[in-house]
Design a protein around this motif. Structure first.
Motif, PDB file in Angstrom:
ATOM      1  N   PRO A   1      51.445 -15.027  61.524  1.00 43.85           N
ATOM      2  CA  PRO A   1      52.693 -15.501  62.119  1.00 43.85           C
ATOM      3  C   PRO A   1      53.913 -15.096  61.295  1.00 43.85           C
ATOM      4  CG  PRO A   1      51.051 -17.245  62.120  1.00 43.85           C
ATOM      5  CD  PRO A   1      50.487 -16.125  61.301  1.00 43.85           C
ATOM      6  N   LYS A   2      53.764 -15.120  59.981  1.00 49.83           N
ATOM      7  CA  LYS A   2      54.872 -14.745  59.096  1.00 49.83           C
ATOM      8  C   LYS A   2      55.282 -13.293  59.323  1.00 49.83           C
ATOM      9  CE  LYS A   2      56.207 -14.723  54.197  1.00 49.83           C
ATOM     10  NZ  LYS A   2      55.761 -15.033  52.821  1.00 49.83           N
ATOM     11  N   HIS A   3      54.288 -12.412  59.486  1.00 48.47           N
ATOM     12  CA  HIS A   3      54.579 -10.999  59.718  1.00 48.47           C
ATOM     13  C   HIS A   3      55.256 -10.810  61.074  1.00 48.47           C
ATOM     14  CE1 HIS A   3      54.078  -6.621  59.500  1.00 48.47           C
ATOM     15  NE2 HIS A   3      53.760  -6.688  60.785  1.00 48.47           N
ATOM     16  N   VAL A   4      54.785 -11.531  62.092  1.00 50.88           N
ATOM     17  CA  VAL A   4      55.380 -11.428  63.431  1.00 50.88           C
ATOM     18  C   VAL A   4      56.862 -11.783  63.369  1.00 50.88           C
ATOM     19  CG1 VAL A   4      55.401 -12.394  65.769  1.00 50.88           C
ATOM     20  CG2 VAL A   4      53.214 -11.904  64.639  1.00 50.88           C
ATOM     21  N   THR A   5      57.181 -12.912  62.759  1.00 50.23           N
ATOM     22  CA  THR A   5      58.573 -13.357  62.661  1.00 50.23           C
ATOM     23  C   THR A   5      59.426 -12.353  61.903  1.00 50.23           C
ATOM     24  OG1 THR A   5      57.875 -15.681  62.694  1.00 50.23           O
ATOM     25  CG2 THR A   5      60.083 -15.212  61.870  1.00 50.23           C
ATOM     26  N   LYS A   6      58.925 -11.898  60.763  1.00 51.21           N
ATOM     27  CA  LYS A   6      59.687 -10.962  59.941  1.00 51.21           C
ATOM     28  C   LYS A   6      59.920  -9.640  60.664  1.00 51.21           C
ATOM     29  CE  LYS A   6      59.640  -8.678  55.406  1.00 51.21           C
ATOM     30  NZ  LYS A   6      58.883  -8.496  54.146  1.00 51.21           N
ATOM     31  N   ASP A   7      58.901  -9.138  61.364  1.00 47.45           N
ATOM     32  CA  ASP A   7      58.998  -7.836  62.007  1.00 47.45           C
ATOM     33  C   ASP A   7      59.933  -7.872  63.219  1.00 47.45           C
ATOM     34  OD1 ASP A   7      58.281  -5.164  61.812  1.00 47.45           O
ATOM     35  OD2 ASP A   7      56.649  -5.348  63.247  1.00 47.45           O
ATOM     36  N   ILE A   8      59.841  -8.908  64.027  1.00 50.50           N
ATOM     37  CA  ILE A   8      60.714  -9.015  65.205  1.00 50.50           C
ATOM     38  C   ILE A   8      62.152  -9.291  64.770  1.00 50.50           C
ATOM     39  CG2 ILE A   8      61.210 -10.306  67.318  1.00 50.50           C
ATOM     40  CD1 ILE A   8      58.773  -8.550  67.599  1.00 50.50           C
ATOM     41  N   ASP A   9      62.330 -10.207  63.827  1.00 50.14           N
ATOM     42  CA  ASP A   9      63.681 -10.547  63.359  1.00 50.14           C
ATOM     43  C   ASP A   9      64.349  -9.377  62.650  1.00 50.14           C
ATOM     44  OD1 ASP A   9      63.276 -13.035  64.375  1.00 50.14           O
ATOM     45  OD2 ASP A   9      63.143 -14.070  62.446  1.00 50.14           O
ATOM     46  N   GLY A  10      63.578  -8.493  62.045  1.00 50.33           N
ATOM     47  CA  GLY A  10      64.140  -7.356  61.329  1.00 50.33           C
ATOM     48  C   GLY A  10      64.371  -6.143  62.201  1.00 50.33           C
ATOM     49  N   ASN A  11      64.158  -6.293  63.508  1.00 50.76           N
ATOM     50  CA  ASN A  11      64.276  -5.156  64.417  1.00 50.76           C
ATOM     51  C   ASN A  11      65.387  -5.410  65.440  1.00 50.76           C
ATOM     52  OD1 ASN A  11      62.762  -2.584  64.875  1.00 50.76           O
ATOM     53  ND2 ASN A  11      62.640  -3.372  66.959  1.00 50.76           N
ATOM     54  N   THR A  12      66.565  -5.736  64.947  1.00 47.75           N
ATOM     55  CA  THR A  12      67.660  -6.149  65.829  1.00 47.75           C
ATOM     56  C   THR A  12      68.957  -5.380  65.563  1.00 47.75           C
ATOM     57  OG1 THR A  12      68.272  -7.915  64.286  1.00 47.75           O
ATOM     58  CG2 THR A  12      66.726  -8.480  66.048  1.00 47.75           C
TER      59      THR A  12
END
Length: 341
Positions: free
Chosen positions: A50-61
């Protein structure tokens, strides 16, 4: 098959990060041993934290404004009949999601074709659904529930000596109201938060608004289906074909698992019903006898009453009374989202 696409909620909860949504999708893992937990997955990996999902989506904006969604949510909800066909197998469901996301990528209309590797997404399988306030069962039970709550409050006051009354008589009235409520599960009155019966497996997918390189915007919420616009003097392809995506995803499931889809389960039937209900009804009644019989069985199995209609299949102008009766039945099925129309 029911597939929905919704944009990130632009409110205080979801305006900056997908973290709250990711936490919400972890709800079925709470209190479960690690080996029993369901993990996020993407096109190539079965276990994503879950931590990776949040970081990856939030960092792709990159370059997204405050009033633009940072991600979209897709929900893929196979019908119970479809789930039974694949044995409710999560491995098969993951395989299907990965093929369906190829259909999703291919539904963008761009000068350079969009592949699944251009899409940044993470998916999560859930096995349960609970009744919510907008469900038909909750709404129709609400008058009974309202009266029960009032009587339960009176019962407490009587037992405290704050109110005069016959507590046994009130308890009998409460029991009678519970027994008379129109919707029950295993004999219990349906209330908010109660788990829905049967196979309820579905998939939530978080898809970044930006492509995997964080340079292009890929919005399935575009109001443009497939068109060209002039940008800096040059024609540019744009848009997302939702109808095309839903139809391709449906065919993918059928091809992948050799599923024989009945007319009433199809996305085309859903569109026909919404645009021309009379045409939908006429087509339903003109199906070959075995297919028509299967259609009514599918609707009946979804939990609603199916009327007994004795109408010739070659009759063009169908009886209005019978039509209205069936239309009410179909509306119930559509609201339940259980037969894909």
């Amino acid at each position: 098959m029911y597939i929905s696409i919704t944009k990130q909620h632009l409110d205080k909860t979801f305006s900056k990060s997908c973290g709250d949504f990711v936490d919400y999708l972890e709800k079925e893992n709470r209190d479960k041993e690690p080996e029993l937990q369901e993990h996020f997955f993407d096109q190539y990996n079965d276990h994503v934290s879950p931590k990776h999902v949040t970081k990856d989506i939030d960092g792709n904006t990159a370059k997204l404004r405050k009033n633009e969604p940072k991600f979209y949510s897709l929900t893929i909800s196979p019908s119970q009949r479809e789930l039974e066909h694949i044995g409710n197998d999560p491995e098969k469901l993951r395989k299907y999601v990965r093929e369906a996301m190829k259909d999703y990528a291919g539904s963008f209309y761009r000068d350079v074709p969009v592949s699944v590797d251009s899409i940044k997404y993470y998916a999560k399988i859930e096995y349960e659904r609970t009744y919510k306030g907008f469900d038909k069962e909750i709404k129709e039970n609400q008058p009974f529930r309202k009266e029960i709550v009032k009587l339960e409050h009176d019962l407490v006051k009587i037992r405290r000596g704050e109110l005069e009354g016959n507590d046994q008589a009130i308890q009998k009235t409460i029991d009678r109201l519970r027994a008379g409520a129109p919707h029950k599960v295993s004999g219990q009155m349906v209330v908010q938060g109660m788990k829905k019966p049967g196979l309820q497996t579905h998939v939530h997918i978080i898809v970044s608004r930006r492509d995997a390189t964080n340079t292009l915007s890929l919005s399935p919420g575009s109001s443009h289906k497939a068109s060209e616009a002039i940008l800096n003097g040059s024609p540019v392809k744009r848009g997302f074909d939702r109808d095309g995506f839903f139809e391709k995803a449906e065919r993918t499931f059928d091809t992948l698992f050799k599923y024989e889809r009945n007319f009433v389960e199809s996305y085309n039937a859903h569109k026909m019903y919404n645009k021309d209900t009379y045409r939908f009804f006429a087509h339903l009644m003109s199906l070959p006898t075995n297919e028509k019989s299967a259609a009514f069985k599918i609707m009946g199995k979804s939990g609603m009453h199916v009327p007994n209609l004795n109408i010739p299949t070659n009759q063009v102008q169908l009886a209005l009374k019978a039509f209205k009766q069936l239309k009410r039945t179909i509306d119930v099925a559509r609201d339940a989202g259980s037969i894909g129309i």
